[in-house]
Design a protein around this motif. Sequence first.
Motif, mmCIF file in Angstrom:
data_model
loop_
_atom_site.group_PDB
_atom_site.id
_atom_site.type_symbol
_atom_site.label_atom_id
_atom_site.label_comp_id
_atom_site.label_asym_id
_atom_site.label_seq_id
_atom_site.Cartn_x
_atom_site.Cartn_y
_atom_site.Cartn_z
ATOM 1 N N MET A 1 0.885 -1.019 -0.031
ATOM 2 C CA MET A 1 -0.031 -0.022 0.022
ATOM 3 C C MET A 1 0.823 1.274 -0.074
ATOM 4 N N MET A 2 1.844 1.331 0.837
ATOM 5 C CA MET A 2 2.742 2.514 0.835
ATOM 6 C C MET A 2 3.549 2.341 -0.605
ATOM 7 N N ILE A 3 3.957 1.452 -1.341
ATOM 8 C CA ILE A 3 4.416 1.727 -2.490
ATOM 9 C C ILE A 3 3.534 2.132 -3.444
ATOM 10 N N SER A 4 2.278 1.687 -3.376
ATOM 11 C CA SER A 4 1.220 2.034 -4.442
ATOM 12 C C SER A 4 0.918 3.519 -4.134
ATOM 13 N N ILE A 5 0.713 3.996 -3.191
ATOM 14 C CA ILE A 5 0.706 5.497 -2.736
ATOM 15 C C ILE A 5 1.800 6.294 -3.234
ATOM 16 N N GLY A 6 2.862 5.933 -3.015
ATOM 17 C CA GLY A 6 4.004 6.521 -3.222
ATOM 18 C C GLY A 6 4.338 6.769 -4.882
ATOM 19 N N ALA A 7 4.164 5.721 -5.553
ATOM 20 C CA ALA A 7 4.399 5.361 -6.952
ATOM 21 C C ALA A 7 3.318 5.615 -7.574
ATOM 22 N N GLY A 8 2.005 5.472 -7.236
ATOM 23 C CA GLY A 8 0.971 5.742 -7.877
ATOM 24 C C GLY A 8 0.471 4.536 -8.684
ATOM 25 N N THR A 9 0.634 3.249 -8.039
ATOM 26 C CA THR A 9 0.461 1.955 -8.980
ATOM 27 C C THR A 9 -0.794 1.519 -8.340
ATOM 28 N N PRO A 10 -1.429 0.412 -9.002
ATOM 29 C CA PRO A 10 -2.748 -0.063 -8.503
ATOM 30 C C PRO A 10 -2.247 -0.637 -7.316
ATOM 31 N N VAL A 11 -3.334 -0.419 -6.188
ATOM 32 C CA VAL A 11 -3.185 -0.981 -4.877
ATOM 33 C C VAL A 11 -3.170 -2.463 -4.793
ATOM 34 N N GLY A 12 -4.151 -3.078 -5.344
ATOM 35 C CA GLY A 12 -4.286 -4.612 -5.272
ATOM 36 C C GLY A 12 -2.997 -5.361 -5.980
ATOM 37 N N ALA A 13 -2.667 -5.000 -7.251
ATOM 38 C CA ALA A 13 -1.727 -5.489 -7.936
ATOM 39 C C ALA A 13 -0.569 -5.467 -7.262
ATOM 40 N N THR A 14 -0.274 -4.329 -6.588
ATOM 41 C CA THR A 14 1.088 -4.016 -5.710
ATOM 42 C C THR A 14 1.210 -4.964 -4.552
ATOM 43 N N ILE A 15 0.212 -4.872 -3.930
ATOM 44 C CA ILE A 15 0.149 -5.892 -2.939
ATOM 45 C C ILE A 15 0.588 -7.184 -3.092
ATOM 46 N N VAL A 16 -0.154 -7.610 -4.161
ATOM 47 C CA VAL A 16 -0.037 -9.097 -4.765
ATOM 48 C C VAL A 16 1.379 -9.354 -5.001
ATOM 49 N N ALA A 17 1.857 -8.156 -5.713
ATOM 50 C CA ALA A 17 3.434 -8.386 -6.251
ATOM 51 C C ALA A 17 4.338 -8.388 -5.213
ATOM 52 N N VAL A 18 4.172 -7.720 -4.159
ATOM 53 C CA VAL A 18 5.077 -7.849 -2.914
ATOM 54 C C VAL A 18 4.853 -9.140 -2.312
ATOM 55 N N ASP A 19 3.482 -9.927 -2.116
ATOM 56 C CA ASP A 19 3.464 -11.022 -1.834
ATOM 57 C C ASP A 19 4.252 -12.166 -2.529
ATOM 58 N N ILE A 20 4.019 -11.976 -3.746
ATOM 59 C CA ILE A 20 5.111 -13.013 -4.627
ATOM 60 C C ILE A 20 6.430 -12.688 -4.422
ATOM 61 N N VAL A 21 7.081 -11.630 -4.168
ATOM 62 C CA VAL A 21 8.674 -11.363 -4.025
ATOM 63 C C VAL A 21 8.875 -12.278 -2.538
ATOM 64 N N VAL A 22 7.906 -11.953 -1.708
ATOM 65 C CA VAL A 22 8.359 -12.636 -0.339
ATOM 66 C C VAL A 22 8.053 -13.833 -0.660
ATOM 67 N N PHE A 23 7.214 -14.393 -1.018
ATOM 68 C CA PHE A 23 7.137 -15.911 -1.302
ATOM 69 C C PHE A 23 8.520 -16.487 -1.989
ATOM 70 N N THR A 24 8.975 -15.641 -2.980
ATOM 71 C CA THR A 24 10.121 -16.269 -3.627
ATOM 72 C C THR A 24 11.284 -16.114 -3.055
ATOM 73 N N VAL A 25 11.378 -15.150 -2.251
ATOM 74 C CA VAL A 25 12.549 -14.880 -1.482
ATOM 75 C C VAL A 25 12.729 -16.075 -0.216
ATOM 76 N N CYS A 26 11.698 -16.374 0.368
ATOM 77 C CA CYS A 26 11.454 -17.377 1.265
ATOM 78 C C CYS A 26 11.755 -18.864 0.707
ATOM 79 N N ALA A 27 11.193 -18.972 -0.457
ATOM 80 C CA ALA A 27 11.483 -20.176 -1.006
ATOM 81 C C ALA A 27 13.026 -20.509 -1.636
ATOM 82 N N ILE A 28 13.587 -19.348 -1.855
ATOM 83 C CA ILE A 28 15.106 -19.326 -2.158
ATOM 84 C C ILE A 28 15.752 -19.731 -0.744
ATOM 85 N N ILE A 29 15.337 -18.978 0.309
ATOM 86 C CA ILE A 29 16.011 -19.226 1.669
ATOM 87 C C ILE A 29 15.866 -20.603 2.045
#
Length: 280
Positions: A247-275
């Motif tokens: 939400m903070m990225i979305s507000i600051g960058a003007g990107t869609p709220v829902g899509a930005t949150i899901v993108a962050v979820d994907i990054v977190v999942f990927t990082v945790c899977a790599i770890i």
Amino acid sequence: MIELLGTFREYLQYPFVQYALITGILIALCSSLLGVTLVLRRFSYIGDGLSHVAFGAMAISAVVGLTNDMLLVLPVTVICAVLLLKGGEKAKIRGDAAIAMLSVGALAIGYLLMNIFSPSSNLSGDVCSTLFGSTSILTLTKNEVVLSIVLSVIVVVLFVLFYNKLFSVTFDENFAKATGIHTEAYNLLLAVVIAVIIVLAMNLVGSLLISALVIFPAMTAMRLFKSFKKVTVWSAILSVVSAFTGMMISIGAGTPVGATIVAVDIVVFTVCAIIKGAVQ
């Protein structure tokens, strides 16, 4: 970096941003708590199906001119959730087939009604914002925020109070029934709570992205932990952090709220899977 933090601090002074963050975090928390149960019961796709039902109900409420669409959307979504989760062995159409039929049917009927009886001149914009989320999360009124807080608190309290029973029903419903647990009652409770979360989440991420709030935090936590309690707790933590960050990225960058949150979820999942892979 200092400038960016200063910008975020400035944003946080606005009431509409505060309202959005409070509501978004609470929705993410509730979604993650129920997400673990749904994933383990192989009902992870139910969020998507019910969100489409809610879309269809919203289309009907818009066509008939209801000022408060919650009066129609919430009851319809609750009824469909109950039918899906309580159908059980007696249902002729079960599991993923029932969800897929309900999902596609509701989506098609909703879009058809909005085309035939369009309540707005900007049909494509209305449909897109409903399906993928919009800036409506940034235009919440105080009453809507209060409603979200009340419903979220009820969801969390119910989950904590009936944690042990939900745990039993999740892992072995037949054994739970044999030990005297009223599994039907807890399935009904689960269905109602899921429906409430789906309706609340539509303002945040839209109909098509709600499943991400349910699935990604739970799957990420399952990559790291094995116990049900740890998975539930960390699913909630990861979901809240991802929602706030998105939400903070979305507000600051003007990107869609829902899509930005899901993108962050994907990054977190990927990082945790790599770890996890590196540790193994």
